[in-house]
Design an enzyme around this catalytic site. Structure first.
Site, PDB file in Angstrom:
ATOM      1  N   THR A 218      -5.689  21.745  75.544  1.00 12.11           N
ATOM      2  CA  THR A 218      -6.305  22.824  76.317  1.00 12.11           C
ATOM      3  C   THR A 218      -6.687  22.368  77.717  1.00 12.11           C
ATOM      4  O   THR A 218      -6.400  23.050  78.713  1.00 12.11           O
ATOM      5  CB  THR A 218      -7.554  23.337  75.577  1.00 12.11           C
ATOM      6  OG1 THR A 218      -7.165  23.837  74.291  1.00 12.11           O
ATOM      7  CG2 THR A 218      -8.239  24.445  76.357  1.00 12.11           C
TER       8      THR A 218
ATOM      9  N   ARG B 128       6.718  17.559  72.492  1.00 14.24           N
ATOM     10  CA  ARG B 128       7.403  18.112  73.661  1.00 14.24           C
ATOM     11  C   ARG B 128       7.655  19.611  73.526  1.00 14.24           C
ATOM     12  O   ARG B 128       7.698  20.337  74.516  1.00 14.24           O
ATOM     13  CB  ARG B 128       8.761  17.431  73.847  1.00 14.24           C
ATOM     14  CG  ARG B 128       8.705  16.042  74.440  1.00 14.24           C
ATOM     15  CD  ARG B 128      10.097  15.661  74.893  1.00 14.24           C
ATOM     16  NE  ARG B 128      10.180  14.278  75.329  1.00 14.24           N
ATOM     17  CZ  ARG B 128      10.979  13.860  76.294  1.00 14.24           C
ATOM     18  NH1 ARG B 128      11.743  14.721  76.927  1.00 14.24           N
ATOM     19  NH2 ARG B 128      11.027  12.590  76.629  1.00 14.24           N
TER      20      ARG B 128
ATOM     21  N   LYS C 263     -22.907  11.281  75.371  1.00 10.38           N
ATOM     22  CA  LYS C 263     -23.213  11.771  76.719  1.00 10.38           C
ATOM     23  C   LYS C 263     -24.561  11.253  77.206  1.00 10.38           C
ATOM     24  O   LYS C 263     -24.708  10.892  78.383  1.00 10.38           O
ATOM     25  CB  LYS C 263     -23.192  13.300  76.709  1.00 10.38           C
ATOM     26  CG  LYS C 263     -21.824  13.869  76.349  1.00 10.38           C
ATOM     27  CD  LYS C 263     -21.895  15.360  76.068  1.00 10.38           C
ATOM     28  CE  LYS C 263     -20.557  15.893  75.584  1.00 10.38           C
ATOM     29  NZ  LYS C 263     -20.627  17.326  75.199  1.00 10.38           N
TER      30      LYS C 263
END
Length: 430
Positions: free
Chosen positions: A14, A48, A207
């Site tokens: 994405t 691919r 994070k």
């Protein structure tokens, strides 16, 4: 005409597809801001044949992503493969060792191997960029590393995982159970099939370790973070918090003091008067306090194609301009390695929820444990019987040392009067 910055892109999920779309859509503006064109020239992915909604025929294809590191016609490599080790780490090491800048959205790799990679980048005089690794499209890395660079930052905290925030918001708005909301989030694609990294707080901790390093000038120290996720938050906790004037949020918190570095990811009760209480859905937010700038508040979309691609391309623009500098705001050798500050020394209020059988003496046992541990109770509520015949006891403590609450829970450990695991959530009073 200036020579283009030639980009190799490893990973075409994405975000990878989003990077190509963004570079195409905003090509003229990006060139003006970067001072030169930025062009993808090579890509690598596992499949691919998959339709990604973009034309890949214009790019060279590498079956082995590692070859991108040494390709003569590639200036910078972008890694969007994921994973703290494996192909992503190999690509990072080889790209930087080859003297090429490296851009990544991989918070796990930066949390576990960022210092090593930053040292290689320094040795080679190239950039290691990772804006997309924390809070998606929110420019918090640049804001803290550069915008707040002149400040002593006392603490940083925030909502760092959109999946958890979405689940807690849905529980709050619909009165639904954790399991039901999680299942719906998985169906909609907001949560992974295996959501453990998100709901158990690991993603937020990755994070937080990066933010702490930037804010406090310390070496990234993921292993010292105390991590509790939201798996055991129930609908009754959400309802009780609301009745008390709070909302439940998973908060990552870092603070440096004379006792060392404190880092924790934990579900917290956030007062309705606090900005974090109004960060809903999949949004992220980060708060930092600087001694001259005061409170900084960053909020926005923390994941997804557009926001994450935006952060990746922002890093590419920096590289196109020739902007480098230490990955963690100062050279690796200058990063401090403080002790881990004991949580027990911290003072604050806490929310405690017990599930207990409906019989005489249970409440007395719990309050006695609190008394003996030195915990002062601010409020106490007992709710009626649940479906299994148990009742809920909810209490909020007065301000006191966290070790006292931990001591009280230890005294109650194994008690026949406690059905299931007590829930402890600290109250955010900052």
């Amino acid at each position: 005409m200036p020579q283009p910055l030639r980009v190799a892109l490893a990973g075409l999920g994405t975000v990878g597809a989003g990077v190509v779309k963004l570079l195409d859509a905003n090509r003229a503006l990006i060139e003006r801001r970067a001072g030169r064109p930025i062009e993808v020239v090579a890509v690598s992915a596992r499949d691919r044949s998959r339709d990604r909604g973009i034309d890949l025929s214009r790019f060279a294809w590498a079956d082995d992503a590692a070859t991108l590191a040494v390709a003569h016609d590639v200036d910078v490599v972008v890694e969007l493969v994921g994973g703290s080790d494996g192909p992503a780490l190999t690509l990072a090491r080889e790209t930087l060792a080859a003297g090429k800048p490296f851009v990544t959205a991989n918070k796990a790799m930066i949390a576990h191997h960022g210092l090593e990679l930053a040292a290689i980048a320094e040795q080679q005089g190239v950039a290691l960029k990772y804006e997309a690794a924390v809070a998606g499209g929110i420019p918090v890395i640049k804001g803290l590393r550069e915008g707040a660079a002149a400040n002593v930052v006392s603490h940083v905290f925030g909502i760092l995982n959109g999946t958890c925030n979405y689940i807690l918001t849905e529980m709050e708005e619909k009165g639904a159970s954790f399991d039901d909301v999680l299942a719906e989030a998985q169906r909609l694609g907001y949560a992974e099939a295996d959501p453990s990294f998100d709901i158990d707080g690991v993603d937020a901790a990755h994070k937080l370790s990066i933010l702490s390093s930037l804010c406090f000038g310390t070496a990234v120290d993921f292993d010292s973070i105390a991590i509790t996720g939201i798996r055991h938050v129930i609908a009754a906790d959400i309802a009780e918090a609301a009745a008390l004037g709070f909302r439940v949020r998973l908060v990552g918190h870092g603070e440096e003091s004379s006792k060392g570095l404190f880092q924790r990811v934990h579900p917290c009760l956030v007062p309705l008067s606090h900005p974090l209480a109004h960060v809903s859905g999949s949004l992220n937010a980060v708060v930092a306090h600087g001694n001259f700038v005061g409170r900084l508040f960053f909020q926005g979309r923390g994941a997804g194609e557009g926001p994450t691609a935006s952060a990746v391309v922002a890093d590419l623009i920096d590289i196109a301009r020739g902007e480098t500098g230490p990955a963690f705001a100062m050279p690796v050798a200058a990063l401090a390695k403080p002790a881990t500050a004991p949580a027990g020394d911290r003072r604050g209020r806490a929310y405690l929820r017990f599930t207990v059988p409906d019989r005489p003496g249970v409440l007395a046992e719990i309050t006695a444990a609190m008394r003996d541990a030195g915990v002062s109770i601010e409020s106490l509520i007992q709710r009626g019987a649940t479906e299994d015949g148990n009742v809920l006891i909810v209490m909020v403590t007065h301000v006191g040392p966290e070790r006292a609450v931990a001591d009280a829970l230890e005294r109650l450990d194994g008690s026949q009067s406690i059905a299931g695991r007590p829930m402890l959530m600290h109250i955010l009073d900052e």
